[in-house]
Design an enzyme around this catalytic site. Structure first.
Site, PDB file in Angstrom:
ATOM      1  N   SER A  52       0.838  -1.204   0.000  1.00 39.34           N
ATOM      2  CA  SER A  52       0.000   0.000   0.000  1.00 39.34           C
ATOM      3  C   SER A  52       0.868   1.247   0.000  1.00 39.34           C
ATOM      4  O   SER A  52       1.899   1.289   0.665  1.00 39.34           O
ATOM      5  CB  SER A  52      -0.874   0.015   1.253  1.00 39.34           C
ATOM      6  N   HIS A 130     -13.481  -2.304  -0.709  1.00 39.60           N
ATOM      7  CA  HIS A 130     -12.543  -1.243  -0.305  1.00 39.60           C
ATOM      8  C   HIS A 130     -13.395  -0.033   0.106  1.00 39.60           C
ATOM      9  O   HIS A 130     -13.455   0.966  -0.614  1.00 39.60           O
ATOM     10  CB  HIS A 130     -11.625  -0.925  -1.482  1.00 39.60           C
ATOM     11  N   GLN A 133     -12.013   3.639   0.290  1.00 42.17           N
ATOM     12  CA  GLN A 133     -11.786   4.245  -1.024  1.00 42.17           C
ATOM     13  C   GLN A 133     -13.072   4.828  -1.587  1.00 42.17           C
ATOM     14  O   GLN A 133     -13.098   5.980  -2.038  1.00 42.17           O
ATOM     15  CB  GLN A 133     -11.219   3.180  -1.983  1.00 42.17           C
ATOM     16  N   MET A 227      -4.288  -6.972  -6.516  1.00 49.23           N
ATOM     17  CA  MET A 227      -3.309  -7.629  -5.652  1.00 49.23           C
ATOM     18  C   MET A 227      -3.814  -9.039  -5.340  1.00 49.23           C
ATOM     19  O   MET A 227      -4.993  -9.215  -5.035  1.00 49.23           O
ATOM     20  CB  MET A 227      -3.123  -6.832  -4.358  1.00 49.23           C
TER      21      MET A 227
HETATM   22  N1  NVA Z   1      -8.486  -3.533  -7.077  1.00 51.67           N
HETATM   23  C1  NVA Z   1      -7.203  -3.097  -6.583  1.00 51.67           C
HETATM   24  C2  NVA Z   1      -7.358  -1.858  -5.762  1.00 51.67           C
HETATM   25  C3  NVA Z   1      -6.081  -1.286  -5.243  1.00 51.67           C
HETATM   26  C4  NVA Z   1      -6.299  -0.086  -4.374  1.00 51.67           C
HETATM   27  C5  NVA Z   1      -6.556  -4.210  -5.794  1.00 51.67           C
HETATM   28  O1  NVA Z   1      -7.255  -4.851  -4.995  1.00 51.67           O
HETATM   29  O2  NVA Z   1      -5.362  -4.447  -5.965  1.00 51.67           O
HETATM   30  N1   CP Z   2      -6.052   3.183  -3.580  1.00 57.73           N
HETATM   31  C1   CP Z   2      -5.360   2.530  -2.657  1.00 57.73           C
HETATM   32  O1   CP Z   2      -5.886   1.913  -1.718  1.00 57.73           O
HETATM   33  O2   CP Z   2      -4.007   2.641  -2.806  1.00 57.73           O
HETATM   34  P1   CP Z   2      -2.894   1.823  -2.038  1.00 57.73           P
HETATM   35  O3   CP Z   2      -3.032   0.384  -2.457  1.00 57.73           O
HETATM   36  O4   CP Z   2      -1.589   2.426  -2.456  1.00 57.73           O
HETATM   37  O5   CP Z   2      -3.132   1.960  -0.563  1.00 57.73           O
END
Ligand code: NVA
Ligand code: CP
Length: 305
Positions: A52, A130, A133, A227
């Site tokens: 992050s 999330h 966000q 991720m």
């Molecule tokens: N969909 C992405 C959001 C990252 C902030 C993830 O989960 O990697």
């Molecule tokens: N958008 C968001 O959550 O970014 P990071 O993964 O860098 O925290």
């Protein structure tokens, strides 16, 4: 009774509106670097099982500005669920800290963390959603447009954790939410149904990005491989052909639409350098607002501790 923030619809519509007002107030105070220490002598544990930038830095700096001490726990530090059971981590950290923020893989793990923790738990992203966000996103749209009514948001890309977050927001605030994704990359059906069942918002799941963005106030995208799915990058690049938010797709909205992305962006894949840098792009205001929104969420859950 302690309160957690695991999903945006853990809040009522009234609470969401109050938090938007509070975030606006906190943003103004932060701009003046006002002395504001509601979390003096308090500590925050931040568990990150995934990388992050924004989430880690905004929670840590936000909590420090509000007078508290934040402890960052990297993926290697506690290996939640592997080195130690989730329910044990929950009870141990609750004895040192006033609040827990966690970014985990399985959504079931954050539910378990919240169940066993005796202090509020904030979801800093799971494979499923999330919520911090999307709270920052709707705050940013409110700031830029000055109102939230009559809003069409079109998300183009993977039916992932960001889409689930938008769908759960649509169960609380009236929206026209459109998700344009390839056939094999749909959001979870139960979440779509749950959002539709409230009858509050208009929800469309489409597979034609050009039709989906027509008259959109906001075009939103996210990475094609989240991720935990990075090993699928090549297959996803093939599956998502035609789903890039590029200059032509922005022009296809037929109006002056805003461009949003939760970041990090993979320029050249889900969007282009040109769109990221265009006047339509509000991605950095959106990222900035994570700080103020999360401060508002933490104060709402654990304020005046
Ligand atoms: N969909 C992405 C959001 C990252 C902030 C993830 O989960 O990697
Ligand atoms: N958008 C968001 O959550 O970014 P990071 O993964 O860098 O925290």
């Amino acid at each position: 009774m302690k309160r957690d923030f695991l999903h945006i619809d853990d809040l009522t519509a009234g609470e969401i509106r109050q938090i938007l007002e509070l975030a606006r107030d906190l943003k103004a105070r932060f701009a003046r670097r006002e002395h504001f220490r509601p979390f003096a002598n308090r500590s925050l544990a931040m568990i990150f099982a995934k990388p992050s930038a924004r989430t880690r830095v905004s929670f840590e700096t936000g909590f420090a500005w509000m007078g508290g001490h934040a402890v960052y726990l990297s993926p290697q530090d506690i290996e939640i669920g592997k080195r130690e059971a989730v329910k044990d981590v929950a009870r141990v950290l609750s004895r040192y800290n006033d609040l827990i923020v966690a970014r985990l893989f399985a959504h079931a793990n954050i539910r378990e963390l919240a169940e066993y923790a005796t202090v509020p738990v904030v979801n800093a992203l799971t494979d499923y959603n999330h919520p911090c966000q999307v709270m920052a996103d709707i705050f940013t749209i409110w700031e830029v447009r000055g109102r939230l009514d009559d809003l069409k948001v079109t998300y183009v890309g993977d039916g992932n954790n960001m889409v689930h977050s938008w769908l759960r927001l649509a169960a609380r605030l009236p929206l026209h939410f459109v998700c344009a994704c390839p056939e094999g990359y749909l959001p979870e059906a139960a979440t779509v149904e749950q959002a539709r069942a409230t009858g509050l918002s208009r929800i469309e799941i489409l597979h034609d990005p050009r039709a989906a963005v027509d008259q959109a106030d906001v075009v939103y995208t996210d990475v094609w491989a989240s991720m935990g799915r990075k090993h699928e990058t090549e297959a996803r690049q093939r599956a998502f052909q035609g789903f890039q938010v590029n200059e032509a797709l922005m022009a296809a909205t037929g109006r002056d639409s805003l461009f949003m992305h939760c970041l990090p962006a993979e320029r050249g894949l889900e969007t282009t350098d040109g769109v990221m840098e265009s006047p339509a792009s509000i991605v950095f205001q959106q990222a900035e607002n994570r700080l103020h929104m999360q401060n508002a969420i933490m104060l709402t859950l654990a304020g005046n501790p």
